[in-house]
Design an enzyme around this catalytic site. Structure first.
Site, PDB file in Angstrom:
ATOM      1  N   SER A 146       8.282  -8.998   6.819  1.00  0.00           N
ATOM      2  CA  SER A 146       7.227  -9.884   7.295  1.00  0.00           C
ATOM      3  C   SER A 146       7.751 -10.718   8.466  1.00  0.00           C
ATOM      4  O   SER A 146       8.956 -10.740   8.704  1.00  0.00           O
ATOM      5  CB  SER A 146       6.845 -10.850   6.151  1.00  0.00           C
ATOM      6  N   TYR A 159       7.448 -16.811  -0.498  1.00  0.00           N
ATOM      7  CA  TYR A 159       7.213 -15.551   0.216  1.00  0.00           C
ATOM      8  C   TYR A 159       8.274 -15.362   1.303  1.00  0.00           C
ATOM      9  O   TYR A 159       8.869 -14.294   1.447  1.00  0.00           O
ATOM     10  CB  TYR A 159       5.815 -15.590   0.813  1.00  0.00           C
TER      11      TYR A 159
END
Ligand code: GCO
Length: 263
Positions: A146, A159
């Site tokens: 990501s 995350y």
């Protein structure tokens, strides 16, 4: 005679969590390049519909229900897939969740759950798939990273911690398994139009405008924009590429950005 380095005919690809969004787009890309698709989900609900959608687009697809954080279930499912569909040549660790809560307000169980699914899950599934790849002389593993593998952002600490860890787990897998002809790499999606980003992509939502302005391509990514990188990292074309994260982000990481009032 020209060799198509990107041909995946005869290959079996397991894409975890590929029942919608980025996972489904990447799985369809591999399917269109010739691979047989195996997708999983932790419940049968959307799995049957997803497999039906793959088949409706002419792809050879199978679905298996298992929780990527349950090691016993993962080991049993991998053995079942390899017995029923065939040896897994390609693994994409795509299954993941996000919780948007400031660190100060985040409960430990929530933090731990994000780490468990987004980081421990890829560790468990890769460990069991790699065992048979090593026996067979090779394979491809792709971890979906990501922007948060590189950048911090308000409210997504767990995350970011997981995706940062996943980048380093990718390098560790490459370090340990490259000698077995297993190429382990990552794909780092930028900001894509998916159900996961829907809450922050609403018209008028400040983050929506921010991303369009912050991204040199001046748009959100379409899930299909990931298919090229997924096919490349799954194919012969990447046989000497190991431990890298390919960022598909419209240029976000390449730039400091510009003031919103500047064209
Ligand atoms: C967020 C987004 C991101 C994107 C993606 C960016 O809240 O910032 O959901 O996490 O999904 O991971 O690379």
């Amino acid at each position: 005679m020209s060799i198509n380095l990107f041909d995946l005919t005869g290959k079996v690809a397991l894409v975890t969590g590929a029942v919608h969004g980025l996972g489904m787009a990447m799985a369809k890309g591999l399917g269109n390049a010739g691979a047989t698709i195996v997708v999983n989900n932790n419940s049968a609900d959307s799995l049957d519909a997803a497999v039906a959608e793959y088949k409706a687009s002419g792809l050879n697809a199978y679905g298996y229900v298992f929780d990527v954080t349950d090691e016993k279930a993962v080991a049993e499912s991998i053995a079942k897939i390899e017995a029923e569909v065939g040896p897994i040549d390609i693994l994409i660790n795509n299954a993941g969740i996000i919780k948007r809560t400031p660190i100060i307000d985040m409960e430990v169980p929530d933090f731990e759950l994000v780490i468990k699914i987004d980081l421990v899950g890829p560790f468990i599934v890769s460990k069991h798939v790699a065992k048979s790849m090593i026996k067979r002389g090779g394979g491809k593993i792709i971890n979906i990273c990501s922007m948060m593998s590189e950048l911090g952002r308000d409210s997504v600490s767990a995350y970011a911690a997981a995706k940062g860890g996943l980048k380093m787990l990718t390098r560790s897998m490459a370090t340990e398994w490259a000698k077995y002809n297993i190429q382990t790499n990552g794909i780092g999606p930028g900001y894509f139009a998916t159900s996961q980003t829907a809450p922050i992509r609403v018209d008028g939502h400040p983050f929506n405008e921010f991303i369009i302005n912050r991204t040199p391509a001046a748009r959100w990514g379409d899930p299909e924009d990931l298919q090229g990188a997924a096919i490349f990292l799954s194919s012969k074309a990447s046989d000497f590429v190991n431990g890298h994260v390919v960022y598909v982000d419209g240029g976000i990481l390449a730039t400091i950005g510009k003031p919103s009032n500047e064209n």
